[in-house]
Design an enzyme around this catalytic site. Structure first.
Site, short mmCIF file in Angstrom:
data_model
loop_
_atom_site.label_atom_id
_atom_site.label_comp_id
_atom_site.label_asym_id
_atom_site.label_seq_id
_atom_site.Cartn_x
_atom_site.Cartn_y
_atom_site.Cartn_z
N TYR A 153 -2.24 -0.38 10.38
CA TYR A 153 -2.54 -0.70 9.03
C TYR A 153 -1.09 -0.40 8.40
O TYR A 153 -0.35 -1.31 7.59
CB TYR A 153 -3.52 -0.25 8.38
CG TYR A 153 -3.56 -0.27 6.87
CD1 TYR A 153 -3.84 -1.83 6.65
CD2 TYR A 153 -3.09 0.44 6.06
CE1 TYR A 153 -3.97 -2.06 5.08
CE2 TYR A 153 -3.37 0.03 4.60
CZ TYR A 153 -3.83 -1.25 4.07
OH TYR A 153 -3.87 -1.59 2.84
N SER B 79 0.73 -1.28 -0.05
CA SER B 79 0.02 -0.05 -0.09
C SER B 79 0.95 1.36 0.10
O SER B 79 1.98 1.26 0.38
CB SER B 79 -0.85 -0.05 1.28
OG SER B 79 -1.48 1.23 1.40
#
Length: 247
Positions: free
Chosen positions: A157, A143
């Site tokens: 995250y 990501s």
């Protein structure tokens, strides 16, 4: 159809929706033979039916990436069906955005289990096959939040996605010249990922952020680019974000 993709056996985790589903469709159109892995078997079987109806080859394997035995069975099913594995796309992921002060430790555990341990179990299952073949490719979906900490809210995250980068780089160094390792880092992409949090304020903020989201097919094309390179070309990292995204 790509000559460097056609005939390759590609295992895709998290293939029941989002980036995994888009990647499966795109690679199937390029002639890849697909092994589709996820927990939602009904959705996998529908996608297999769609791919085979269009003349492609695909099988579905129910897989929970957080269970090592499932990861082993996924790779074994690929070898049994197609005789080899050329690419493992470690795509299954989970994102729960919330401030650290909310102490949503169950969601922290789930992100660690899926995003880190799930990837590692896939690597552990596929690496012996790659080593025996003398070839293979890991494509690990990270990501933009694995390049820059998404805070407030995305601290844990981001931690899991930073781990994806670290594991991928170490793996690339360890496996030597026969196995390729690629990290793909999406920015805002329109998938179910944004619905993972139980924190209402964070969900509202994500809805606003994802107004600029790009389609999952953009990430699928990045995967295909990495796969279709000649065997001596290792695309180490690709970042794909909306043009309007400011981080």
């Amino acid at each position: 159809m790509s000559a460097n993709i056609s005939g390759k056996v590609v295992v895709v985790t998290g293939a029941s929706s989002g980036l995994g589903e888009a990647t499966a469709r795109h690679l199937a159109a390029q002639g890849a033979r697909l092994v589709l892995a996820a927990r939602r078997v009904d959705r996998l079987e529908a996608l297999v039916a769609e791919i085979t109806a269009a003349g492609g080859q695909a099988i579905a394997v129910r897989t929970d990436v957080t269970v090592k035995a499932d990861a082993d069975a996924m790779i074994a099913a690929a070898v049994q069906a197609f005789g080899r594995v050329d690419v493992l796309v470690n795509n299954a992921g989970y994102m729960a955005i919330a401030p650290m002060s909310a102490r949503l430790t169950d969601e922290w555990d789930k992100m660690i289990d899926i995003n880190i341990k799930g990837l590692l179990y896939g690597v552990a299952a596929a690496l012996p096959v790659f080593e025996a073949q003398g070839s293979g490719q890991f494509i690990n979906i990270s990501s933009i939040a694995g390049r820059k900490v998404f805070s407030p809210g995305g601290t844990v995250y981001s931690g899991t996605k930073f781990a994806v980068h670290a594991i991928s780089e170490g793996l690339r160094h360890e496996v030597g010249s026969k196995v390729r390792v690629t990290v793909i880092s999406p920015g805002g992409a329109n998938t179910e990922l944004k619905h993972g949090s139980s924190d209402a304020d964070s969900l509202k903020a994500l809805d606003a952020f994802y107004e600029i989201a790009i389609g999952p097919d953009a990430i699928a094309r990045a995967v295909a680019y990495a796969v279709e390179q000649p065997a001596d070309v290792d695309v180490s990292e690709i970042a794909v974000r909306p043009t309007a995204q400011d981080f």
